[in-house]
Design a protein around this motif. Structure first.
Motif, short mmCIF file in Angstrom:
data_model
loop_
_atom_site.label_atom_id
_atom_site.label_comp_id
_atom_site.label_asym_id
_atom_site.label_seq_id
_atom_site.Cartn_x
_atom_site.Cartn_y
_atom_site.Cartn_z
N THR A 289 -14.91 16.17 -4.56
CA THR A 289 -13.91 15.14 -4.34
C THR A 289 -12.51 15.63 -4.67
OG1 THR A 289 -13.38 12.82 -4.83
CG2 THR A 289 -14.05 14.21 -6.68
N ARG A 290 -11.52 14.88 -4.24
CA ARG A 290 -10.13 15.11 -4.62
C ARG A 290 -9.82 14.24 -5.84
NH1 ARG A 290 -10.14 13.90 0.81
NH2 ARG A 290 -9.59 15.59 2.26
N ALA A 291 -9.09 14.79 -6.78
CA ALA A 291 -8.63 14.00 -7.92
C ALA A 291 -7.40 13.22 -7.48
CB ALA A 291 -8.29 14.90 -9.11
N ALA A 292 -7.38 11.93 -7.75
CA ALA A 292 -6.27 11.10 -7.29
C ALA A 292 -5.99 9.99 -8.29
CB ALA A 292 -6.60 10.50 -5.93
N GLN A 293 -4.78 9.48 -8.21
CA GLN A 293 -4.40 8.30 -8.97
C GLN A 293 -4.00 7.21 -7.98
OE1 GLN A 293 -0.77 8.51 -11.29
NE2 GLN A 293 -1.48 6.97 -12.74
N VAL A 294 -4.42 5.99 -8.27
CA VAL A 294 -4.05 4.85 -7.44
C VAL A 294 -3.21 3.90 -8.28
CG1 VAL A 294 -4.87 2.85 -6.13
CG2 VAL A 294 -6.10 5.03 -6.00
N LYS A 295 -2.02 3.56 -7.76
CA LYS A 295 -1.15 2.61 -8.46
C LYS A 295 -0.62 1.60 -7.44
CE LYS A 295 1.53 3.89 -11.83
NZ LYS A 295 2.58 4.50 -12.67
N LEU A 296 -0.80 0.33 -7.74
CA LEU A 296 -0.39 -0.74 -6.83
C LEU A 296 0.49 -1.74 -7.56
CD1 LEU A 296 -3.87 -1.36 -5.19
CD2 LEU A 296 -1.82 -0.67 -3.92
N PRO A 297 1.52 -2.27 -6.90
CA PRO A 297 2.34 -3.29 -7.53
C PRO A 297 1.66 -4.64 -7.57
CG PRO A 297 3.08 -2.92 -5.28
CD PRO A 297 2.03 -1.89 -5.57
N ARG A 298 0.62 -4.80 -6.74
CA ARG A 298 -0.11 -6.06 -6.67
C ARG A 298 -1.54 -5.76 -6.22
NH1 ARG A 298 0.73 -11.36 -6.77
NH2 ARG A 298 -0.49 -12.74 -5.44
N TRP A 299 -2.51 -6.51 -6.72
CA TRP A 299 -3.91 -6.28 -6.42
C TRP A 299 -4.53 -7.36 -5.53
CZ3 TRP A 299 -3.66 -6.07 -12.28
CH2 TRP A 299 -3.23 -4.80 -12.70
N THR A 300 -3.82 -8.46 -5.34
CA THR A 300 -4.36 -9.60 -4.60
C THR A 300 -3.78 -9.68 -3.20
OG1 THR A 300 -4.57 -10.82 -6.66
CG2 THR A 300 -4.71 -12.10 -4.63
N SER B 295 1.74 17.43 -4.84
CA SER B 295 1.92 17.26 -3.40
C SER B 295 1.24 18.35 -2.57
CB SER B 295 3.42 17.25 -3.06
OG SER B 295 4.03 18.47 -3.46
N GLN B 296 0.76 19.39 -3.24
CA GLN B 296 0.21 20.54 -2.51
C GLN B 296 -1.30 20.47 -2.37
OE1 GLN B 296 1.74 24.32 -3.79
NE2 GLN B 296 0.04 25.47 -2.90
N ARG B 297 -1.77 20.47 -1.13
CA ARG B 297 -3.20 20.50 -0.85
C ARG B 297 -3.62 21.92 -0.52
NH1 ARG B 297 -5.71 14.95 1.17
NH2 ARG B 297 -4.19 13.50 0.27
N LEU C 226 0.80 -1.22 0.00
CA LEU C 226 0.00 0.00 0.00
C LEU C 226 0.84 1.28 0.00
CD1 LEU C 226 -2.66 -1.06 2.66
CD2 LEU C 226 -3.09 -0.70 0.23
N THR C 227 2.08 1.20 0.41
CA THR C 227 2.91 2.39 0.57
C THR C 227 2.95 3.23 -0.71
OG1 THR C 227 4.30 1.29 2.21
CG2 THR C 227 5.20 3.25 1.15
N GLY C 228 2.50 4.47 -0.59
CA GLY C 228 2.54 5.41 -1.72
C GLY C 228 1.56 5.12 -2.82
N CYS C 229 0.56 4.25 -2.59
CA CYS C 229 -0.34 3.85 -3.68
C CYS C 229 -1.34 4.94 -4.05
CB CYS C 229 -1.08 2.56 -3.33
SG CYS C 229 -2.38 2.75 -2.09
N TYR C 230 -1.72 5.78 -3.05
CA TYR C 230 -2.70 6.84 -3.30
C TYR C 230 -1.96 8.14 -3.55
CZ TYR C 230 -6.69 9.99 -2.56
OH TYR C 230 -7.65 10.95 -2.70
N ARG C 231 -2.15 8.69 -4.73
CA ARG C 231 -1.42 9.89 -5.13
C ARG C 231 -2.39 11.02 -5.43
NH1 ARG C 231 1.92 10.35 -10.80
NH2 ARG C 231 3.07 12.28 -10.38
N PHE C 232 -2.45 11.98 -4.53
CA PHE C 232 -3.30 13.16 -4.76
C PHE C 232 -2.71 13.97 -5.91
CE2 PHE C 232 -4.14 17.71 -3.51
CZ PHE C 232 -5.47 17.71 -3.92
#
Length: 411
Positions: free
Chosen positions: A279-290, A231-233, A171-177
């Motif tokens: 809502t916030r616009a975000a990208q989610v990237k994961l190295p694994r989904w299972t 990175s800026q909110r 999960l580390t760093g998977c959610y990117r605002f």
């Protein structure tokens, strides 16, 4: 086989439909936090592999019937008078299959609600789950407890279930605002409203968009607030979101009331809207989904929220996951193997679509006047020369859907 899907939006019902089409004896429960089907959300487009899938579902004509009627996109001058560039549907912005999220979700709901093997549970959500190699024990907010052979999280980019399924290193760093906040709502249509996506962005990362709906009474409004970097909110909106919709609307009025063009109209319409969503616009990237046990997986925006192709990825991931599960013979051994196969197969498609446009969204919604002038010149040049035809679109991704055998004999 008992399957639990968290999320009744796009990916969840689509997955339930295809699970019901397998030769397996599967009972699917879809749990949705909302007490009723959600009626909010922006215009979404169906492209590439997702078009092939909705055709297989027999929904192509229904989607065309519910098309937003958008005929193209026009860029409004900073003065608010006239436009400086225009694109036809299918060129860059407007897809050939353009539909409101609520309408697409309703079509998938209608395709599944009469299936005896699919059950919906509204007004509830998962609060905890425990994975073993044999099953998943689930506790719901309602207090109900149950055991499932497979749990699928399909409940959005900020899904709480994601952290219940995947471990911390994954999960580390998977959610990117992405440094952007977006409000969606409907306003009354006027007789002179064109069937175009109108984009007005005169200053400071602030943008007003107005888009047509399928009906003749409303138009969709999108108010965007973009910060200088990912990175800026914006502390103003972070605080307002904590307080609720009315506080958020108040801040939107402060930001947009003197912006020009149709700002007065849209802000007045916002006060009357019953479908306001922020809502916030975000990208989610994961190295694994299972998950580690091979009994739980994330799909859709919960796994790979991506600007512009999120709906296509949601539909495609649901189809391929159901397809890989359709090949199993015994749940005890083959479910984890099917999820491994899904990871391999779908990653090939996802890898072609996971990257955002360089610098997005800041490059599209600049902060300074000179940057806006440069952007407008570049957009005008692209429109005038039709240079966009040289840009490969996500709909043209070189990927063929795997051939799965469904219960009716189709592939």
């Amino acid at each position: 086989m008992k399957v639990l899907i968290s999320g009744g939006g796009i990916a969840g019902p689509c997955l339930a439909y295809w699970l019901a089409r397998t030769r397996l004896d599967i009972v699917t429960t879809i749990v949705e936090r909302s007490p009723i089907p959600r009626i909010t959300g922006q215009s979404v487009d169906v492209r590439g592999t997702a078009v092939d899938i909705v055709k297989k579902m027999g929904l192509e004509e229904a989607i065309k019937t519910r098309h937003t009627t958008e005929e193209g996109t026009t860029m409004i001058r900073r003065s608010g008078k006239g436009s400086f560039a225009r694109f036809k549907a299918g060129d860059v912005f407007t897809a050939d299959y353009e539909i409101l999220r609520a309408d697409l979700s309703e079509l998938f709901l209608q395709a599944t609600e009469e299936l005896s093997s699919v059950k919906y549970r509204y007004g509830d959500c998962i609060t905890s789950l425990q994975q073993t190699h044999k099953h998943v024990d689930v506790t719901f907010a309602s207090g109900l407890k149950d055991t499932f052979d497979l749990v699928v999280a399909a409940d959005g980019s900020s899904a709480a279930t994601r952290s219940m399924i995947l471990d911390e290193p994954t999960l580390t760093g998977c959610y990117r605002f992405l440094g952007q906040y977006i409000a969606f709502f409907s306003i009354p249509r006027q007789s002179d409203d064109p069937k175009l996506w109108q984009i007005y962005n005169p200053a400071r990362g602030l943008c007003i968009m107005i888009r047509p709906h399928n009906n003749t009474s409303t138009m969709g409004v999108y108010l965007c607030v973009t910060t200088p970097s990912h990175s800026q909110r914006d502390p103003v909106f972070e605080e307002a979101m904590e307080k609720g919709p009315e506080a958020t609307k108040e801040k939107l009025r402060e930001y947009f009331e003197n912006l020009g063009w149709q700002a007065k109209r849209v802000l007045e319409g916002m006060d009357q809207a019953d479908d306001f969503y922020f809502t916030r616009a975000a990208q989610v990237k994961l190295p694994r989904w299972t998950g580690g046990s091979g009994r739980a997986v994330v799909i859709g925006d919960a796994a790979f929220a991506t600007f512009g192709v999120g709906t296509t990825l949601a539909i495609s991931s649901a189809y391929i996951l159901a397809g890989e599960l359709s090949r199993i013979s015994t749940g005890d051994v083959d479910i984890p193997q099917a999820l491994e196969s899904y990871e391999r197969v779908f990653r090939k498609l996802y890898a072609k679509m996971e990257d955002l446009p360089p610098g997005y969204p800041q490059i599209i919604f600049p902060q300074s006047p000179w940057a806006i002038r440069l952007r407008d010149f570049l957009i005008w040049t692209v429109a005038a020369t039709k240079a966009y035809k040289l840009i490969p679109g996500e709909g043209g991704v070189d990927f063929s859907l795997p051939a799965y055998e469904w219960e009716d004999g189709s592939t």
